[in-house]
Write a protein that holds these residues in place. Structure first.
Motif, PDB file in Angstrom:
ATOM      1  N   ALA A  68      20.781 -13.028  -6.532  1.00 58.18           N
ATOM      2  CA  ALA A  68      21.433 -11.894  -5.872  1.00 58.18           C
ATOM      3  C   ALA A  68      20.428 -10.794  -5.513  1.00 58.18           C
ATOM      4  N   VAL A  69      19.190 -10.940  -5.980  1.00 56.67           N
ATOM      5  CA  VAL A  69      18.140  -9.948  -5.725  1.00 56.67           C
ATOM      6  C   VAL A  69      17.395 -10.326  -4.456  1.00 56.67           C
ATOM      7  N   HIS A  70      17.358  -9.420  -3.489  1.00 60.42           N
ATOM      8  CA  HIS A  70      16.614  -9.662  -2.250  1.00 60.42           C
ATOM      9  C   HIS A  70      15.125  -9.737  -2.594  1.00 60.42           C
ATOM     10  N   PRO A  71      14.433 -10.816  -2.196  1.00 60.81           N
ATOM     11  CA  PRO A  71      13.044 -10.975  -2.620  1.00 60.81           C
ATOM     12  C   PRO A  71      12.030 -10.175  -1.800  1.00 60.81           C
ATOM     13  N   PHE A  72      12.453  -9.027  -1.322  1.00 67.08           N
ATOM     14  CA  PHE A  72      11.559  -8.097  -0.642  1.00 67.08           C
ATOM     15  C   PHE A  72      11.900  -6.698  -1.133  1.00 67.08           C
ATOM     16  N   ALA A  73      10.879  -5.904  -1.436  1.00 68.77           N
ATOM     17  CA  ALA A  73      11.099  -4.533  -1.888  1.00 68.77           C
ATOM     18  C   ALA A  73      11.254  -3.618  -0.689  1.00 68.77           C
ATOM     19  N   GLU A  74      12.188  -2.703  -0.800  1.00 68.65           N
ATOM     20  CA  GLU A  74      12.401  -1.736   0.272  1.00 68.65           C
ATOM     21  C   GLU A  74      12.176  -0.330  -0.263  1.00 68.65           C
ATOM     22  N   GLY A  75      11.813   0.573   0.628  1.00 61.66           N
ATOM     23  CA  GLY A  75      11.648   1.962   0.244  1.00 61.66           C
ATOM     24  C   GLY A  75      10.343   2.291  -0.463  1.00 61.66           C
ATOM     25  N   VAL A  76       9.359   1.380  -0.411  1.00 57.32           N
ATOM     26  CA  VAL A  76       8.056   1.649  -1.028  1.00 57.32           C
ATOM     27  C   VAL A  76       7.140   2.221   0.038  1.00 57.32           C
ATOM     28  N   GLY A  77       6.571   3.382  -0.241  1.00 52.04           N
ATOM     29  CA  GLY A  77       5.638   3.997   0.698  1.00 52.04           C
ATOM     30  C   GLY A  77       4.333   3.229   0.772  1.00 52.04           C
ATOM     31  N   ASP A  78       3.598   3.436   1.839  1.00 52.32           N
ATOM     32  CA  ASP A  78       2.347   2.697   2.023  1.00 52.32           C
ATOM     33  C   ASP A  78       1.344   2.924   0.903  1.00 52.32           C
ATOM     34  N   ASP A  79       1.444   4.051   0.217  1.00 53.54           N
ATOM     35  CA  ASP A  79       0.530   4.317  -0.900  1.00 53.54           C
ATOM     36  C   ASP A  79       1.156   3.966  -2.241  1.00 53.54           C
ATOM     37  N   GLY A  80       2.317   3.297  -2.242  1.00 57.31           N
ATOM     38  CA  GLY A  80       3.040   3.051  -3.483  1.00 57.31           C
ATOM     39  C   GLY A  80       3.074   1.616  -3.969  1.00 57.31           C
ATOM     40  N   TRP A  81       2.374   0.699  -3.279  1.00 59.36           N
ATOM     41  CA  TRP A  81       2.495  -0.716  -3.643  1.00 59.36           C
ATOM     42  C   TRP A  81       1.927  -1.026  -5.019  1.00 59.36           C
ATOM     43  N   ALA A  82       0.799  -0.456  -5.368  1.00 52.80           N
ATOM     44  CA  ALA A  82       0.205  -0.748  -6.678  1.00 52.80           C
ATOM     45  C   ALA A  82       1.123  -0.280  -7.797  1.00 52.80           C
ATOM     46  N   ALA A  83       1.671   0.923  -7.672  1.00 49.96           N
ATOM     47  CA  ALA A  83       2.576   1.446  -8.703  1.00 49.96           C
ATOM     48  C   ALA A  83       3.864   0.632  -8.763  1.00 49.96           C
ATOM     49  N   ALA A  84       4.379   0.236  -7.605  1.00 47.53           N
ATOM     50  CA  ALA A  84       5.614  -0.556  -7.577  1.00 47.53           C
ATOM     51  C   ALA A  84       5.402  -1.902  -8.266  1.00 47.53           C
ATOM     52  N   TYR A  85       4.252  -2.520  -8.011  1.00 44.28           N
ATOM     53  CA  TYR A  85       3.990  -3.811  -8.655  1.00 44.28           C
ATOM     54  C   TYR A  85       3.764  -3.636 -10.152  1.00 44.28           C
ATOM     55  N   ASP A  86       3.019  -2.610 -10.545  1.00 45.26           N
ATOM     56  CA  ASP A  86       2.798  -2.375 -11.977  1.00 45.26           C
ATOM     57  C   ASP A  86       4.124  -2.201 -12.713  1.00 45.26           C
ATOM     58  N   GLU A  87       5.054  -1.476 -12.114  1.00 46.76           N
ATOM     59  CA  GLU A  87       6.352  -1.231 -12.754  1.00 46.76           C
ATOM     60  C   GLU A  87       7.131  -2.531 -12.942  1.00 46.76           C
ATOM     61  N   VAL A  88       7.206  -3.336 -11.904  1.00 49.75           N
ATOM     62  CA  VAL A  88       7.988  -4.570 -12.005  1.00 49.75           C
ATOM     63  C   VAL A  88       7.250  -5.606 -12.856  1.00 49.75           C
TER      64      VAL A  88
END
Length: 197
Positions: A68-88
């Motif tokens: 049920a989880v869409h396998p693409f992240a939305e709403g991540v800013g261009d400078d936020g990918w490293a932090a988004a990946y670290d969190e998940v």
């Protein structure tokens, strides 16, 4: 690494996520619109899929409905990918800590399998997408070959050679003489390095 059928995929997956995280930290804004060996993804879309796919894996490991989880992240800013990946990444590693999760049946995009088989498949996915990103950034030579050996053994076990186009990955390609393990993995999954595309 010996037979992936008997190797605990958790430490391998941890190493694979560490490798991915280190590489994601090197992505600069000027890279985001660039191509990747995964033809339908530019770098930004690939990062979105890495983060979203890891979130899906975390939900599966937690016992939820990962499909049920869409396998693409939305709403991540261009400078936020490293932090988004670290969190998940922290979440997914916690989700798969328990030995019980290795034997529990879970639903993944390719069917109902044990947690061991599911996480082995997700090793294959993150290692392959890390190579995609490294190739896009011109850094493929810096990747850990042991992780690709595990991923390639998994790919050969679960994805038949010469498979039809209805599988998640494209038809196998010839890797070429002297190809390294990442190039052999990429070829098994229908990819080619930019230098040979």
């Amino acid at each position: 690494m010996s037979s992936t059928a008997f190797t605990d995929p958790r430490p391998v997956y941890t190493r694979a996520t560490e490798q991915a995280a280190a590489l994601i930290k090197t992505v600069r804004p000027e890279h985001l619109g660039g191509p990747t060996p995964c033809a339908e993804y530019d770098v930004r879309t690939l990062l979105s899929h890495i983060v979203g796919g890891t979130l899906r894996n975390a939900v599966i490991g937690e016992g939820g409905d990962g499909l049920a989880v869409h396998p693409f992240a939305e709403g991540v800013g261009d400078d936020g990918w490293a932090a988004a990946y670290d969190e998940v990444r922290v979440r997914v590693l916690r989700a798969w800590e328990s030995d019980e999760r290795m034997t529990t049946l879970v639903r993944v995009p390719w069917g109902e399998v044990t947690g061991h088989a599911a996480l082995s498949g997700y090793v294959m996915e993150i290692v392959t997408h890390t190579w995609d990103l490294a190739e896009a950034l011109g850094r493929a030579g810096e990747l850990d070959p042991e992780l690709a050996e595990f991923a390639l053994a998994t790919a050969r076990r679960v994805l038949p050679g010469g498979r039809p186009g209805d599988h998640h990955f494209a038809a196998c390609r010839a890797a070429g003489d002297g190809a390294g393990v990442y190039e052999r993995l990429a070829a098994w999954l229908g990819r080619a390095p930019f230098s040979r595309a």
